[in-house]
Design an enzyme around this catalytic site. Sequence first.
Site, PDB file in Angstrom:
ATOM      1  N   ASP A   1     -27.096  47.435 -82.024  1.00  6.54           N
ATOM      2  CA  ASP A   1     -25.714  47.546 -81.555  1.00  6.54           C
ATOM      3  C   ASP A   1     -24.889  48.129 -82.711  1.00  6.54           C
ATOM      4  O   ASP A   1     -24.933  49.332 -82.947  1.00  6.54           O
ATOM      5  CB  ASP A   1     -25.302  46.122 -81.132  1.00  6.54           C
ATOM      6  CG  ASP A   1     -23.922  46.009 -80.534  1.00  6.54           C
ATOM      7  OD1 ASP A   1     -23.314  47.034 -80.205  1.00  6.54           O
ATOM      8  OD2 ASP A   1     -23.435  44.874 -80.375  1.00  6.54           O
TER       9      ASP A   1
ATOM     10  N   ASP B   1     -30.307  37.672 -74.497  1.00  7.31           N
ATOM     11  CA  ASP B   1     -29.667  36.455 -73.993  1.00  7.31           C
ATOM     12  C   ASP B   1     -28.154  36.549 -74.002  1.00  7.31           C
ATOM     13  O   ASP B   1     -27.563  37.351 -74.732  1.00  7.31           O
ATOM     14  CB  ASP B   1     -30.044  35.274 -74.890  1.00  7.31           C
ATOM     15  CG  ASP B   1     -29.388  35.376 -76.264  1.00  7.31           C
ATOM     16  OD1 ASP B   1     -29.595  36.412 -76.938  1.00  7.31           O
ATOM     17  OD2 ASP B   1     -28.650  34.456 -76.648  1.00  7.31           O
TER      18      ASP B   1
ATOM     19  N   ASP C   1     -34.925  44.087 -80.228  1.00  2.00           N
ATOM     20  CA  ASP C   1     -34.542  44.188 -78.808  1.00  2.00           C
ATOM     21  C   ASP C   1     -33.449  45.237 -78.625  1.00  2.00           C
ATOM     22  O   ASP C   1     -33.510  46.068 -77.740  1.00  2.00           O
ATOM     23  CB  ASP C   1     -34.099  42.824 -78.244  1.00  2.00           C
ATOM     24  CG  ASP C   1     -32.996  42.151 -79.056  1.00  2.00           C
ATOM     25  OD1 ASP C   1     -32.636  42.641 -80.156  1.00  2.00           O
ATOM     26  OD2 ASP C   1     -32.488  41.109 -78.604  1.00  2.00           O
TER      27      ASP C   1
HETATM   28  P1  IMP Z   1     -26.037  44.348 -84.343  1.00  2.00           P
HETATM   29  O1  IMP Z   1     -26.269  43.574 -85.612  1.00  2.00           O
HETATM   30  O2  IMP Z   1     -24.578  44.480 -84.023  1.00  2.00           O
HETATM   31  O3  IMP Z   1     -26.743  45.685 -84.299  1.00  2.00           O
HETATM   32  O4  IMP Z   1     -26.583  43.468 -83.169  1.00  2.00           O
HETATM   33  C1  IMP Z   1     -27.919  43.331 -82.956  1.00  2.00           C
HETATM   34  C2  IMP Z   1     -28.270  42.010 -82.350  1.00  2.00           C
HETATM   35  O5  IMP Z   1     -27.222  41.513 -81.512  1.00  2.00           O
HETATM   36  C3  IMP Z   1     -29.482  42.177 -81.498  1.00  2.00           C
HETATM   37  O6  IMP Z   1     -30.651  41.820 -82.185  1.00  2.00           O
HETATM   38  C4  IMP Z   1     -29.196  41.271 -80.317  1.00  2.00           C
HETATM   39  O7  IMP Z   1     -29.796  40.014 -80.536  1.00  2.00           O
HETATM   40  C5  IMP Z   1     -27.703  41.100 -80.265  1.00  2.00           C
HETATM   41  N1  IMP Z   1     -27.084  41.943 -79.199  1.00  2.00           N
HETATM   42  C6  IMP Z   1     -26.418  43.108 -79.339  1.00  2.00           C
HETATM   43  N2  IMP Z   1     -26.007  43.603 -78.161  1.00  2.00           N
HETATM   44  C7  IMP Z   1     -26.427  42.725 -77.234  1.00  2.00           C
HETATM   45  C8  IMP Z   1     -26.336  42.690 -75.789  1.00  2.00           C
HETATM   46  O8  IMP Z   1     -25.777  43.575 -75.098  1.00  2.00           O
HETATM   47  N3  IMP Z   1     -26.912  41.615 -75.195  1.00  2.00           N
HETATM   48  C9  IMP Z   1     -27.551  40.620 -75.891  1.00  2.00           C
HETATM   49  N4  IMP Z   1     -27.683  40.633 -77.228  1.00  2.00           N
HETATM   50  C10 IMP Z   1     -27.115  41.662 -77.894  1.00  2.00           C
HETATM   51 MG    MG Z   2     -30.836  38.785 -81.090  1.00  5.90          MG
END
Ligand code: IMP
Ligand code: MG
Length: 177
Positions: free
Chosen positions: A106, A162, A103
């Site tokens: 980040d 979410d 999705d």
């Molecule tokens: P990362 O591991 O920091 O790259 O985060 C990735 C995961 O965090 C994604 O698969 C999302 O489920 C969640 N996530 C990151 N940013 C958002 C946001 O703005 N809204 C909702 N979920 C987020």
């Molecule tokens: Mg997620």
Amino acid sequence: MDKVQIKDKSFRKHILFDAIHEKVLKVAGRINEDYKKKNPVFVVVLNGAFMFASDLLKKVNVDCEIAFVKVASYEGTKSTGSVKSLIGLNHNINNREVVIIEDIVDTGETIVALLDQLNRQSPSQIKIATLLFKPKAYTKDAPIDYVAMEVGNEFLVGYGLDYDGFGRNLEDIYIVD
Ligand code: IMP
Ligand code: MG
């Protein structure tokens, strides 16, 4: 519904479904071109990617398989930095071309943990397709091959994403107020 309240936060409408869908179609077009005459395995990352994967894969016309994994790294609106595998991959991807469907990327912690996990099965290739990419938050080197939309660092909900479990069913994407 231009504003929604989820628990303690209010969100306003930010990206309309029509705009999302246009970008999803573009990603599908690129995948159809790149995987012509190939048989990729799409690995959908639950829960957040369910809506993106559904709309995207309906427009993918190459012979493919679809598998699911479930991971969690977020609590509320903050990445916890540790990635839990809640449902592992129940599919042989040895020597296969894999496309992960996410999705949102980040910090990149989730995607890198997932790449490590999937690489243990020695697929011939792994590419990443994400609905949303936060380039300013990204701390990793792994290339993100297919990005439907780049966004800022603000927290978003809707279209699968979410806030503490709620808001995934919203058709449009909302931004925190
Ligand atoms: P990362 O591991 O920091 O790259 O985060 C990735 C995961 O965090 C994604 O698969 C999302 O489920 C969640 N996530 C990151 N940013 C958002 C946001 O703005 N809204 C909702 N979920 C987020
Ligand atoms: Mg997620």
